[in-house]
Write an enzyme that holds these catalytic residues in place. Structure first.
Site, PDB file in Angstrom:
ATOM      1  N   HIS A   1       7.319  -0.177   6.412  1.00  0.00           N
ATOM      2  CA  HIS A   1       6.994   1.256   6.317  1.00  0.00           C
ATOM      3  C   HIS A   1       7.498   2.081   7.509  1.00  0.00           C
ATOM      4  O   HIS A   1       8.153   3.108   7.336  1.00  0.00           O
ATOM      5  CB  HIS A   1       5.482   1.454   6.190  1.00  0.00           C
ATOM      6  CG  HIS A   1       4.850   0.681   5.077  1.00  0.00           C
ATOM      7  ND1 HIS A   1       5.476   0.455   3.874  1.00  0.00           N
ATOM      8  CD2 HIS A   1       3.642   0.071   4.966  1.00  0.00           C
ATOM      9  CE1 HIS A   1       4.668  -0.254   3.088  1.00  0.00           C
ATOM     10  NE2 HIS A   1       3.555  -0.501   3.732  1.00  0.00           N
TER      11      HIS A   1
ATOM     12  N   HIS B   1       6.125   1.217  -0.719  1.00  0.00           N
ATOM     13  CA  HIS B   1       5.455   2.358  -1.345  1.00  0.00           C
ATOM     14  C   HIS B   1       5.500   3.611  -0.474  1.00  0.00           C
ATOM     15  O   HIS B   1       5.310   4.716  -0.957  1.00  0.00           O
ATOM     16  CB  HIS B   1       4.036   2.003  -1.797  1.00  0.00           C
ATOM     17  CG  HIS B   1       3.019   1.990  -0.703  1.00  0.00           C
ATOM     18  ND1 HIS B   1       2.851   0.932   0.145  1.00  0.00           N
ATOM     19  CD2 HIS B   1       2.106   2.905  -0.321  1.00  0.00           C
ATOM     20  CE1 HIS B   1       1.879   1.193   0.997  1.00  0.00           C
ATOM     21  NE2 HIS B   1       1.399   2.389   0.740  1.00  0.00           N
TER      22      HIS B   1
ATOM     23  N   ASP C   1       3.378  -6.468   8.732  1.00  0.00           N
ATOM     24  CA  ASP C   1       2.703  -5.758   7.646  1.00  0.00           C
ATOM     25  C   ASP C   1       3.148  -4.295   7.555  1.00  0.00           C
ATOM     26  O   ASP C   1       3.225  -3.740   6.465  1.00  0.00           O
ATOM     27  CB  ASP C   1       1.183  -5.834   7.868  1.00  0.00           C
ATOM     28  CG  ASP C   1       0.397  -5.235   6.722  1.00  0.00           C
ATOM     29  OD1 ASP C   1       0.670  -5.617   5.565  1.00  0.00           O
ATOM     30  OD2 ASP C   1      -0.486  -4.382   6.963  1.00  0.00           O
TER      31      ASP C   1
ATOM     32  N   LYS D   1       5.996   8.202  -1.337  1.00  0.00           N
ATOM     33  CA  LYS D   1       5.065   9.269  -0.940  1.00  0.00           C
ATOM     34  C   LYS D   1       5.800  10.611  -0.938  1.00  0.00           C
ATOM     35  O   LYS D   1       6.939  10.709  -0.475  1.00  0.00           O
ATOM     36  CB  LYS D   1       4.490   8.988   0.453  1.00  0.00           C
ATOM     37  CG  LYS D   1       3.472   7.834   0.443  1.00  0.00           C
ATOM     38  CD  LYS D   1       2.833   7.665   1.801  1.00  0.00           C
ATOM     39  CE  LYS D   1       2.029   6.378   1.888  1.00  0.00           C
ATOM     40  NZ  LYS D   1       0.697   6.468   1.336  1.00  0.00           N
TER      41      LYS D   1
ATOM     42  N   LYS E   1      -4.914  -0.773  12.805  1.00  0.00           N
ATOM     43  CA  LYS E   1      -6.142  -0.749  11.992  1.00  0.00           C
ATOM     44  C   LYS E   1      -7.301  -0.334  12.902  1.00  0.00           C
ATOM     45  O   LYS E   1      -7.245  -0.524  14.117  1.00  0.00           O
ATOM     46  CB  LYS E   1      -6.439  -2.155  11.456  1.00  0.00           C
ATOM     47  CG  LYS E   1      -5.311  -2.752  10.628  1.00  0.00           C
ATOM     48  CD  LYS E   1      -5.449  -2.400   9.179  1.00  0.00           C
ATOM     49  CE  LYS E   1      -4.388  -3.086   8.344  1.00  0.00           C
ATOM     50  NZ  LYS E   1      -4.093  -2.347   7.106  1.00  0.00           N
TER      51      LYS E   1
ATOM     52  N   LYS F   1       6.350  -6.043  -1.415  1.00  0.00           N
ATOM     53  CA  LYS F   1       6.272  -6.663  -0.111  1.00  0.00           C
ATOM     54  C   LYS F   1       5.064  -7.595  -0.078  1.00  0.00           C
ATOM     55  O   LYS F   1       4.158  -7.398  -0.884  1.00  0.00           O
ATOM     56  CB  LYS F   1       6.201  -5.622   0.997  1.00  0.00           C
ATOM     57  CG  LYS F   1       4.858  -4.883   1.113  1.00  0.00           C
ATOM     58  CD  LYS F   1       4.848  -3.999   2.308  1.00  0.00           C
ATOM     59  CE  LYS F   1       4.150  -4.624   3.479  1.00  0.00           C
ATOM     60  NZ  LYS F   1       2.682  -4.412   3.472  1.00  0.00           N
TER      61      LYS F   1
HETATM   62  C1  BG6 Z   1       0.252  -1.788   2.985  1.00  0.00           C
HETATM   63  C2  BG6 Z   1      -0.273  -2.702   4.056  1.00  0.00           C
HETATM   64  O1  BG6 Z   1       1.606  -2.046   2.740  1.00  0.00           O
HETATM   65  O2  BG6 Z   1       0.098  -0.435   3.399  1.00  0.00           O
HETATM   66  C3  BG6 Z   1      -1.727  -2.388   4.361  1.00  0.00           C
HETATM   67  O3  BG6 Z   1      -0.154  -4.045   3.636  1.00  0.00           O
HETATM   68  C4  BG6 Z   1      -1.900  -0.921   4.677  1.00  0.00           C
HETATM   69  O4  BG6 Z   1      -2.209  -3.183   5.429  1.00  0.00           O
HETATM   70  C5  BG6 Z   1      -1.247  -0.053   3.611  1.00  0.00           C
HETATM   71  O5  BG6 Z   1      -3.280  -0.644   4.751  1.00  0.00           O
HETATM   72  C6  BG6 Z   1      -1.256   1.414   4.024  1.00  0.00           C
HETATM   73  O6  BG6 Z   1      -0.818   2.205   2.950  1.00  0.00           O
HETATM   74  P1  BG6 Z   1      -1.314   3.690   2.762  1.00  0.00           P
HETATM   75  O7  BG6 Z   1      -0.566   4.187   1.584  1.00  0.00           O
HETATM   76  O8  BG6 Z   1      -2.793   3.641   2.564  1.00  0.00           O
HETATM   77  O9  BG6 Z   1      -0.959   4.407   4.034  1.00  0.00           O
END
Ligand code: BG6
Length: 482
Positions: free
Chosen positions: A240, A178, A235, A182, A329, A148
């Site tokens: 996600h 990703h 994002d 998990k 964030k 992504k």
């Molecule tokens: C990414 C985003 O895909 O996922 C980031 O671009 C974000 O902004 C991150 O911080 C969060 O991933 P994780 O695995 O730390 O929850």
């Protein structure tokens, strides 16, 4: 309780963008860890490919540093690391020209699985795909892995899908989200479909509402430029959170197989109601000492660093049960979790009943992966039949022992799935497009209205308005803790 690791077939994995940040932090350390526990076979090879002029020895130094920095010390065995590095090589490549491609073609072995990780800007996907064919590097069984952001909107995602489809079949394309790698996200499917206990209640008749939270304490870091063009919606939500929503809401697939699972997820996305303006809150962190607009060096930015919404799914299972989504964030707590709030019993037989008797199932994705179920019991003591809710807490690391905490990182698991040719945990092209088709009008709406995000204190739970989103429905967010 160590799970048995079955080595994959031998492979040649080429990482385009092999010197980039994702390679350094995730891909290379992940591959080393798979080598460490025997899943990556000794015959496998990793080939870094990037613009920088480097030889094998210099690239191996780069890989050594990345492993040393990102793999826990107890797994950094010198001999094993040397053995891993002996499987690593490097090609300087010109993605838009012809430099390096013949050299790469010569390096590839004929009888092994070939995988190509496009850890580069999406603008280069087409160039790489075309050259992999022109130089006869990719065969019909080759796999490509793309990261992504997969598009910026529906139009660009369609264009990307079309570009890749010119050279590769859908069964060869692995779109990484990703979150799907998990451990607990996969556990969500195990909990839902491996137990009799939950699924009969998993619907609007018994579930009052569902909350999906992905809160981060970090700000936008050094990614200001990218982030300011994306915002939390592009994002995090389009990918996600949407995936978490799908896995929570989907019908049981007939089997745990790539298309069966992805068909069900797609049906959920297509059943999402268009979002009403009043069901959306966007926020931007801002205080006297720290602000989003300074972090992204754009004083007039209208991009959201926080988003909350009430989402409705128009199907038999979920009609009347809202899903509340939030992500942001610079929030108070780093936590990703799904909370399923069940309805209260239809009638109370207890005179002293305080009314606080709804069961709540929390699935914690990170940190402290686990599940927590609140159950109503009698308050101990002589005070009559007073009811209280107590948690049945199960932290997986405690329940399953130390090794449970040592699960593969999302990236390493997903890369091994690529090698095995298993697409279950990857997004299909139509899923990505359907997700954009839902988010695009929402984004267009706030752009046309020229909405400004609401402010929230860094380190807080988000803007006040997000609390109101639930209050007006007589509900509350699960509290964030510090
Ligand atoms: C990414 C985003 O895909 O996922 C980031 O671009 C974000 O902004 C991150 O911080 C969060 O991933 P994780 O695995 O730390 O929850």
């Amino acid at each position: 309780m160590v799970s048995r690791v079955i080595p994959t077939d031998p492979f040649d994995l080429v990482i385009f963008g092999g010197t980039g940040d994702l390679s350094r932090r995730k891909i290379l350390p992940g591959l080393y860890r798979r080598f460490w526990d025997g899943q990556m076979p000794k015959e496998a090879r990793v080939i870094g490919a990037a613009r920088s002029d480097m030889d094998d020895a210099e690239y191996r130094d780069f890989v050594r540093q990345s492993v040393t920095e990102f793999v826990p010390k107890r797994k950094c065995d010198d001999d094993l690391l040397d053995a891993f590095l002996s499987r690593v090589s490097y090609v300087t490549i010109d993605a838009k020209g012809s430099g390096g491609w013949e050299a790469l073609a010569t390096l590839m072995r004929p009888d092994v699985v070939k995988a190509f990780y496009f850890s580069v800007a999406p603008g280069l996907f087409g160039d790489l795909a075309e050259r992999l064919h022109r130089f006869k590097i990719a065969d019909d069984d080759a796999r490509i892995v793309v990261e992504k952001p997969f598009g910026h909107d529906l139009v660009s995602a369609r264009a990307l899908n079309a570009t890749l489809a010119e050279h590769f079949d859908e069964t060869q394309i692995y779109r990484i989200d990703h979150y799907l790698g998990k451990e607990t996200v996969q556990n969500l499917m195990a909990v839902r479909f491996g137990n009799m206990l939950f699924e009969p209640l998993w619907n609007a008749q018994y579930v009052d509402h569902i909350q999906i939270t992905v809160a981060e304490t970090v700000g936008v870091g050094g990614r200001g430029e990218y982030y300011d063009r994306s915002g939390a919606m592009r994002d995090m939500v389009q990918n996600h959170l949407m995936q978490l929503l799908c896995l929570t809401a989907m019908e049981p697939p007939s089997k745990f197989d790539p298309d069966a699972v992805r068909d069900e997820k797609l049906k959920v996305i297509r059943a999402l109601q268009p979002l009403k303006v009043g069901n959306l809150v966007r926020g931007q962190y801002r205080s006297r000492d720290e602000s989003y607009v300074t972090d992204v060096a754009n004083p007039d930015s209208r991009t959201e660093s926080y988003i909350a919404m009430k989402v409705e799914i128009a199907n038999w299972r979920w009609n009347g049960t809202p899903f509340y989504l939030r992500t942001g964030k610079r929030m108070k707590e780093r936590v990703s979790e799904i909370v399923v709030r069940f309805k209260e019993p239809p009638h109370s037989i207890f005179e002293d009943d305080t009314g606080q008797t709804a069961n709540e199932l929390t699935i914690r994705l990170q940190p402290n992966e686990g599940m927590d179920l609140t159950v109503t019991i009698k308050e101990p003591g002589p005070g009559g039949m007073r009811l209280i809710d107590v948690p049945l807490d199960m932290t997986f690391a405690e329940a399953l022992g130390e090794e449970a905490a040592d699960v593969p990182d999302a990236y390493e698991r997903l890369i091994m799935d690529v090698i095995r040719g298993n697409q279950t945990l990857f997004m299909r092209g139509d899923e990505v497009e359907a997700a954009w088709a839902w988010t695009d009008p929402i984004i267009e709406g706030w752009e046309t209205r020229e909405d400004r995000p609401k402010s929230y204190e860094p380190g807080s739970t988000g803007p006040e308005e997000a609390l109101m989103l639930l209050h007006k429905d007589h509900r509350r967010w699960r509290e964030l803790r510090t």
